[in-house]
Scaffold this motif. Structure first.
Motif: not given
Length: 264
Positions: A44-56
């Motif tokens: 798992f490299l990292g998590a980020e958000a853009w607006g109402k979207h979450l990316l793993h």
């Protein structure tokens, strides 16, 4: 629907809980079984958000994209992992903790071009360091649509929901029915800076604090264990500033709240 600060808060939590180590990913419900198998055991490299979207993000240029929608929620748990309860779309287990995802609108594995396509259609996010408010201003300053509708358009500004929309317009004395092209540059700059500050407070505390200290008295909040608001869900109640009754109408299928005196 959770607003942008909730997704950034989740990204921060998942970053600290799972980043830098292999994780186990499964789909007890079965609806995400193929996607879970594609990333199971990867780092798992990292998590980020853009607006109402979450990316793993995972090694191998794969990302799990989550949009919570109206009913999605993550539930954290300590190890050893308990038996799944309910319709768990995705279960993520790291070395020390785990989380279950239930009820999202989207939970899918994406490649870099697919992630880029999602990000390309989103407006600037006030909580991201790389946000460019000029992009939003370019849309707003040319539009005949009401500013109240523009602020909820995720292609204009990402992460703003009904609460932040209603409250930031009140805080700046702007009628939500004002066409975007009638908003001045000074008004937009002030609203953007206010959103950056207000949403950062939401990330830090997990709730939206939008009422200035001098007005944070009197009538209780619209719901138990929620901070007070100026107008959101206060239809018929007296404005905390001028005493005029708060109004409600529909704008593009969403409830709209405002004070007709403070927001002329």
């Amino acid at each position: 629907m959770p607003e942008g600060h909730t997704l950034h808060r989740l990204a921060r939590l998942h970053q600290s809980s799972f980043a830098g180590e292999p994780v186990r990913v499964s789909s007890p419900q079965g609806r995400f079984a193929d996607g879970a198998a594609a990333v199971d055991g990867r780092v798992f490299l990292g998590a980020e958000a853009w607006g109402k979207h979450l990316l793993h993000r995972y090694e191998g240029d794969l990302a799990v994209h989550v949009h919570l929608g109206l009913y999605g929620a993550f539930t954290e748990f300590a190890l050893p992992a308990p038996e799944p309860v309910g319709q768990v779309r995705m279960r993520l287990i790291g070395a020390h903790t785990g989380t279950d995802l239930r009820g999202p609108t989207a939970c899918e594995v994406l490649t870099p071009p697919e992630v880029d396509a999602i990000e390309a259609r989103l407006g600037p996010d006030p909580l991201r360091a790389d946000a460019d408010p000029e992009r939003a201003w370019a849309r707003i300053s040319r539009s005949a649509m009401p500013i109240g509708a523009l602020l909820l358009d995720q292609a204009v500004v990402a992460g703003i929901g009904n609460v932040y929309r209603a409250e930031v317009l009140f805080r700046h004395g702007i009628d939500p029915h004002t066409p975007g092209r009638r908003i001045s540059r000074e008004q937009w700059d002030a609203m953007w800076n206010d959103l950056v500050a207000l949403m950062a407070v939401g990330v830090e505390h997990g709730v939206m604090h939008v009422v200035r200290p001098e007005h944070d008295t009197g009538a209780p909040s619209y719901a138990e264990n929620r901070p007070r608001t100026y107008v959101y869900r206060r239809v018929g109640d007296p404005c905390r500033v001028c005493g005029t009754r708060v109004l409600r109408s529909d704008m593009k299928g969403r409830n709209l709240f405002w004070c007709p005196e403070c927001q002329r």
